[in-house]
Design a protein around this motif. Structure first.
Motif, short mmCIF file in Angstrom:
data_model
loop_
_atom_site.label_atom_id
_atom_site.label_comp_id
_atom_site.label_asym_id
_atom_site.label_seq_id
_atom_site.Cartn_x
_atom_site.Cartn_y
_atom_site.Cartn_z
N LYS A 288 57.84 -20.39 -22.58
CA LYS A 288 56.99 -21.48 -22.11
C LYS A 288 56.12 -22.08 -23.22
O LYS A 288 56.07 -23.31 -23.37
N LYS B 230 54.95 -30.56 -15.81
CA LYS B 230 55.69 -29.56 -15.02
C LYS B 230 55.74 -28.23 -15.75
O LYS B 230 55.61 -27.16 -15.14
N LYS C 284 52.46 -26.48 -15.46
CA LYS C 284 52.20 -25.98 -14.10
C LYS C 284 53.19 -24.89 -13.68
O LYS C 284 53.05 -24.32 -12.60
N GLU D 119 56.40 -25.46 -13.09
CA GLU D 119 57.37 -26.03 -12.17
C GLU D 119 58.72 -26.22 -12.86
O GLU D 119 58.80 -26.33 -14.09
N LYS D 120 59.78 -26.31 -12.07
CA LYS D 120 61.11 -26.53 -12.61
C LYS D 120 61.21 -27.93 -13.24
O LYS D 120 60.69 -28.89 -12.67
N THR D 121 61.88 -28.01 -14.36
CA THR D 121 62.13 -29.33 -14.98
C THR D 121 63.60 -29.71 -14.81
O THR D 121 64.06 -30.68 -15.40
#
Length: 412
Positions: free
Chosen positions: A374, A403, A406, A408-410
């Motif tokens: 990440k 995203k 956060k 979240e899926k990209t």
């Protein structure tokens, strides 16, 4: 990231107008448009489009609004748009042209979109352009409508009246190709190739026509290239004979097997083709097409292994764009860590070939993120954003960055 896609929106009206670009007629029927053209002594330019056609949208939103395009078409033509499909969102003006649109499709053989029809001042069809293009090129294509020697419909009439005339057939072959008239194109190309001695065919004057005609396996043109590869290579500047022939053979064989729902065994295909065409080496073409086939069949481990083989043998010839596209295909569709790690290597290689390219950095960032790295992904995405100048693209990249932050899926 994935190939840059222009997000264009088609305005749901039949006739479209801009301030500086091409001014399309609004509120007139076909008879009235013809009357106006006759009165102003102008030709008529008709954009036959559909609401689902990407190139149609590109022309309407990017090309036609340009001042230089408007200057040319507004001075020379009465311009009109006809929506060729029907949707639930059509307004009354679009609906009022339904019958005329159907007639245009039938009478003027409109089968591909966009198709642009050009009529003379008397309302006679004289020229057609199929497919869009950039501004200067499109203007050049439209200029041909004013010369009887380059008007498509005029040339077609001459060809039909005297099909064995070599000069007319040669012009007809190129014009038919531009107009997407494949039947006439094939007929004209055949006449040219039959009329000329072999040595004359392998010249710069005819090499493009030969290539175009050779797109059918075992055709006269195909066999001419196969049997005269050295002569072809001495003249061709775009492609070598073996590359052209092998790519055609491999693609044709695979498409035939897919259509017949037969298993595709690349080793067997190469062996079969080697026996039938011993002067053509299909190894590179086979390696090149395998990753695309495995992507099509959603066999991502197969894509990974075949593309790695291709890189190992022909890596110096692979473009950064090809590497990026394959990496993105894995990222979007596969969660196998081994495949994602391979895609990350391809992505890094694309950046070695074209350093600090935002699109390729975005791909690398997304793959890192899906691999669970990440922090590195965020830093890479921030670098991609810092290199961007296009506001719309930057907005998309920033949304991806948010995203990532956060968790979240990209990907879909």
């Amino acid at each position: 990231m994935k190939k840059l896609i222009l997000m264009l929106f088609l305005i749901p009206t039949l006739l479209f107008a801009q301030n500086e670009g091409v001014k399309f007629e609004h509120g007139l029927n076909w008879t009235q448009i013809q009357e106006k053209a006759a009165k102003e002594n102008k030709f008529i330019f008709v954009d036959c489009f559909t609401t689902w056609c990407g190139p149609c949208k590109y022309m309407s939103n990017t090309i036609f609004p340009q001042a230089k395009v408007g200057d040319f078409f507004n001075a020379k033509f009465i311009n009109a748009k006809i929506q060729m499909d029907k949707t639930d969102k059509d307004n009354e003006e679009v609906k009022s042209w339904y019958q005329e649109a159907d007639r245009f499709a039938k009478d003027y053989n409109v089968r591909a979109y966009p198709t642009f029809l050009i009529f003379d001042t008397k309302g006679n069809l004289v020229h057609r352009i199929v497919g869009g293009g950039e501004a200067d090129d499109f203007i050049a294509k439209a200029r041909k409508a004013f010369d009887p020697n380059t008007q498509y419909e005029t040339l077609l009439a001459k060809f039909n009246a005297d099909p064995n005339n070599l000069s007319i057939a040669k012009s007809m072959a190129q014009a038919a190709k531009d107009a997407y008239d494949q039947e006439t194109q094939a007929k004209a190309e055949g006449i040219v190739l039959t009329s000329l001695p072999t040595d004359q065919i392998f010249t710069k004057e005819y090499i493009e026509l030969l290539l175009s005609a050779a797109n059918v396996v075992d055709s006269k043109a195909f066999n001419l290239i196969k049997d005269n590869q050295a002569k072809f290579d001495a003249v061709s500047e775009k492609v070598k004979a073996n590359d052209f022939l092998s790519q055609l053979l491999i693609a044709n064989t695979i498409n035939t097997k897919i259509s017949a729902k037969e298993a595709v065994d690349f080793t067997a295909i190469e062996k079969e083709l080697a026996q039938k065409y011993p002067t053509i080496n299909t190894e590179k073409a086979s390696l090149e097409i395998q990753p695309r086939y495995f992507s099509y069949t959603k066999n991502y481990p197969g894509l990974r292994d075949s593309f790695n083989k291709y890189i190992a043998k022909y890596g110096s010839t692979i473009t950064a764009g090809e590497l990026n596209n394959m990496a993105w295909s894995i990222f979007e569709n596969c969660d196998d860590p081994a495949c994602l790690k391979a895609a990350a290597e391809w992505s890094k290689l694309s950046l070695e070939k074209e350093k600090e390219t935002p699109m390729y950095l975005d791909t690398f960032a997304n793959i890192l993120y899906r691999l669970g790295e990440k922090e590195k992904a965020i830093k890479t995405q921030e670098k991609a954003i810092s290199l961007l100048t296009d506001a719309t693209q930057k907005e998309e990249y920033v949304a991806t960055l948010q995203k990532m932050k956060k968790g979240e899926k990209t990907w879909q």
